[in-house]
Motif scaffolding. Structure first.
Motif, mmCIF file in Angstrom:
data_model
loop_
_atom_site.group_PDB
_atom_site.id
_atom_site.type_symbol
_atom_site.label_atom_id
_atom_site.label_comp_id
_atom_site.label_asym_id
_atom_site.label_seq_id
_atom_site.Cartn_x
_atom_site.Cartn_y
_atom_site.Cartn_z
ATOM 1 N N ARG A 1 0.731 -1.227 -0.086
ATOM 2 C CA ARG A 1 -0.125 -0.030 0.016
ATOM 3 C C ARG A 1 0.822 1.287 -0.002
ATOM 4 O O ARG A 1 0.395 2.126 -0.681
ATOM 5 C CB ARG A 1 -0.921 0.142 1.156
ATOM 6 N N ALA B 1 -1.069 17.566 -3.142
ATOM 7 C CA ALA B 1 -0.638 18.774 -2.262
ATOM 8 C C ALA B 1 0.341 18.046 -1.344
ATOM 9 O O ALA B 1 0.540 17.029 -1.043
ATOM 10 C CB ALA B 1 -1.589 19.536 -1.513
ATOM 11 N N GLU B 2 1.466 19.026 -1.110
ATOM 12 C CA GLU B 2 2.668 18.522 -0.422
ATOM 13 C C GLU B 2 1.966 18.037 0.948
ATOM 14 O O GLU B 2 2.667 17.137 1.404
ATOM 15 C CB GLU B 2 3.777 19.494 -0.237
ATOM 16 N N SER B 3 1.233 18.567 1.452
ATOM 17 C CA SER B 3 0.728 18.339 2.831
ATOM 18 C C SER B 3 0.171 17.115 3.088
ATOM 19 O O SER B 3 0.422 16.248 3.901
ATOM 20 C CB SER B 3 -0.099 19.330 3.365
ATOM 21 N N THR B 4 -0.483 16.696 1.928
ATOM 22 C CA THR B 4 -0.984 15.455 1.657
ATOM 23 C C THR B 4 -0.003 14.375 1.567
ATOM 24 O O THR B 4 -0.343 13.323 2.135
ATOM 25 C CB THR B 4 -1.784 15.292 0.182
ATOM 26 N N ILE C 1 3.131 14.460 2.950
ATOM 27 C CA ILE C 1 3.531 14.350 4.195
ATOM 28 C C ILE C 1 2.625 13.619 4.981
ATOM 29 O O ILE C 1 3.189 12.729 5.711
ATOM 30 C CB ILE C 1 3.944 15.762 4.842
ATOM 31 N N PHE C 2 1.248 13.959 5.036
ATOM 32 C CA PHE C 2 0.316 13.039 5.940
ATOM 33 C C PHE C 2 0.453 11.653 5.521
ATOM 34 O O PHE C 2 0.512 10.877 6.379
ATOM 35 C CB PHE C 2 -0.919 13.711 5.708
ATOM 36 N N PHE D 1 3.599 9.863 6.900
ATOM 37 C CA PHE D 1 3.332 9.806 8.350
ATOM 38 C C PHE D 1 2.545 8.736 8.666
ATOM 39 O O PHE D 1 2.686 7.954 9.547
ATOM 40 C CB PHE D 1 3.062 10.924 9.307
ATOM 41 N N VAL D 2 1.330 8.548 8.030
ATOM 42 C CA VAL D 2 0.257 7.247 8.120
ATOM 43 C C VAL D 2 1.267 6.047 7.795
ATOM 44 O O VAL D 2 1.049 5.084 8.597
ATOM 45 C CB VAL D 2 -0.709 7.567 7.328
ATOM 46 N N ALA E 1 3.610 5.327 10.289
ATOM 47 C CA ALA E 1 2.838 4.845 11.469
ATOM 48 C C ALA E 1 2.694 3.172 11.465
ATOM 49 O O ALA E 1 3.265 2.388 12.290
ATOM 50 C CB ALA E 1 1.906 5.462 11.955
ATOM 51 N N HIS E 2 2.157 3.105 10.241
ATOM 52 C CA HIS E 2 1.918 1.499 9.853
ATOM 53 C C HIS E 2 3.149 0.596 9.964
ATOM 54 O O HIS E 2 3.069 -0.440 10.692
ATOM 55 C CB HIS E 2 1.158 1.302 8.702
ATOM 56 N N PHE F 1 11.616 12.690 9.970
ATOM 57 C CA PHE F 1 11.187 12.980 11.286
ATOM 58 C C PHE F 1 10.310 11.757 11.542
ATOM 59 O O PHE F 1 9.612 10.904 10.740
ATOM 60 C CB PHE F 1 10.054 14.063 10.987
ATOM 61 N N ARG F 2 10.244 11.400 12.861
ATOM 62 C CA ARG F 2 9.619 10.087 13.304
ATOM 63 C C ARG F 2 8.250 10.607 14.479
ATOM 64 O O ARG F 2 8.638 11.545 15.110
ATOM 65 C CB ARG F 2 10.484 9.465 14.316
ATOM 66 N N SER F 3 7.154 9.853 14.126
ATOM 67 C CA SER F 3 6.234 9.991 15.137
ATOM 68 C C SER F 3 6.427 8.943 16.169
ATOM 69 O O SER F 3 7.136 8.192 16.017
ATOM 70 C CB SER F 3 4.798 9.927 14.429
#
Lengths: 280, 280
Positions: free
Chosen positions: B98, B110-113, B115-116, B119-120, B123-124, B256-258
């Motif tokens: 995926r 968009a760049e923010s998308t 990035i989002f 991170f998702v 996280a997985h 960057f790490r969440s």
DNA sequence: GTCAATATGGAATGTTCATTCCAGATACGG
DNA sequence: CCGTATCTGGAATGAACATTCCATATTGAC
């Protein structure tokens, strides 16, 4: 007499190698330490890659990889690589087995294992949920809003506080001015009083909502300060006073929620804001 | 018109290849059938072996392997082999598939998308990784250790602090006595000085390691106080002074790490401890 | 049975790779 | 401050490898 030097045996499996590396990591030269760390942190890369590709990833020379292997008694890099491959073969089978066992008879396992698996599964579901729930356009708007603000006020209490505290840490690293609200004492309202319409607020609150957070967010909104919020329900008091709001429903395990999805969201927001600022 | 012969697309993943092989196995010449059977029966061999070694195992010529791969549209044997290797990688974290999808159409968004999504995905992967990395027995031992202690000292600075702060919150709700170390002022060491061997410590530190946390953990250990720790590498200074330690490698996005996986782990530990106490 | 088309084995080839070697750099001890 | 020992980077080397090519074998059609 052969050698006066003590010769530790060549590791025969991955665990033995791992142990050997950890034991001798102190006496290793700089580059070999670098390889040691890379090897233990990225075992899959070692298993599949070529000496050249691994060398690039680990930022060393191929020859260093060979030297590293020889340090641990192997003929060369290839001998060491075999261990990493063997590990991968074994793990695929044992990991599958483990998963199957988990799904079938959760009862036979230690309770802690069941709880652990529960939280892992909950984290997975939460992350899936947030990926589906967040509208990219809304996210972009929120990023734009916060990126152009002067100072970002982070409002969060209790359960949400760890999230804002991490955002504050990350914002600090990224040189984005922010103010963490909800730390201690009663100075919160004094801090918020200093906010102007050039600033913005990011509020986090989950049920049961801390009335303080909601009140503070409302106060900011009434003073014309844009509020972006993260909450867990459309009925949240935060939703109604926010310019943009996002819903994250953390799946729970036995009534307790981890913050896995919220953390991912928070970091995405933080980094996106910093990135947007950097680009102008 | 280029070709009258129908050209099926080159399989992009293992499942597609498997399907293609099964579909066309009837029309395959003798030796290629032999290879097909071998490939599906011993996928691991194909992944790790060389053309020569596989040829011997399958009792064919190396050139036959190349021809087999070309029959299915690959440039050569190596291209086919990649699929078998990718399959092994995905076994460990099935989310890779995926991820690739996300990365493919990430350019237009968009760049923010982006990035989002990053991170998702991270996280997985992190959650997958921790599920595989944590040994249930070690986890159970850690829970037992901490559950029987009088007060749990939570040691964490900087990036790890949000985790311990959430644990402190949850422990409070669960009526488990704990002491959050690393809050403010210089009273940390004074607090730790009060710890006795009836207590225990839980330390969290990620690279770059806060030297203070390591020093505090070492100090506790030297006074006979059991230390459980969560860190991101076997090279962490925490690992060597801990009774039990766990490794969580948070996948990173753009450096960057969440804390998604760490949060899941922390909550599992917290709830497990409370549960163990409740049961006696 | 003969011919053509395809399949196969095995040697030849060119490329990639791990490894070795050496010169320069770095740390260490006197 | 100098000399020695160890470490490191990068080019040279030789082995292993996938691939190609060609001669031979096999199959199927007429």
């Amino acid at each position: 007499m052969s050698d006066t030097v003590e010769k530790p045996p060549v590791p025969q499996d991955f665990d033995a190698l791992r142990t050997a590396i950890l034991e001798r990591k102190g006496e290793l030269p700089k580059r070999l330490t670098q390889v040691a760390a890379y090897a233990l942190d990225h075992p899959d890369e070692i298993a599949f890659g070529t000496a050249a590709s691994i060398a690039i990833s680990a930022a060393v020379q191929p020859s260093t990889l060979v030297r590293f292997a020889q340090h641990f008694g192997f003929d060369g890099f290839s001998g060491l690589q075999l261990l990493f491959r063997a590990r991968l073969r074994e793990r695929t089978s044992s990991y599958e087995e483990r998963l199957r066992t988990l799904e079938q008879d959760g009862a036979a396992l230690a309770e802690s294992t069941t709880i652990f698996n529960g939280f892992v599964a909950a984290a997975h579901r939460s992350v899936d949920a947030i990926a589906a729930a967040v509208d990219p356009d809304a996210f972009e708007r929120a990023v734009t809003l916060l990126a152009k603000s002067d100072t970002i006020y982070l409002i969060a209490k209790r359960r949400s506080y760890p999230i804002s505290s991490y955002m504050a840490y990350a914002f600090g690293k990224l040189k984005v001015r922010c103010q963490l609200v909800g730390t201690s004492a009663g100075i919160d309202d004094d801090m918020l009083a200093m906010a102007t319409s050039k600033d913005a607020a990011f509020a986090i609150s989950f049920s049961p909502y801390a009335s303080e957070s909601a009140a503070q967010a409302r106060m900011m909104a009434s003073r014309g300060i844009p509020v972006v919020s993260l909450t867990d329900s459309a009925f949240s008091p935060l939703a109604e006073c926010s310019t943009e709001w996002f819903e994250v429903v953390e799946a729970d395990h036995a009534g307790f929620r981890s913050l896995s999805a919220s953390m991912a969201f928070a970091m995405a927001l933080t980094v996106s804001i910093a990135e947007k600022r950097r680009r102008g």
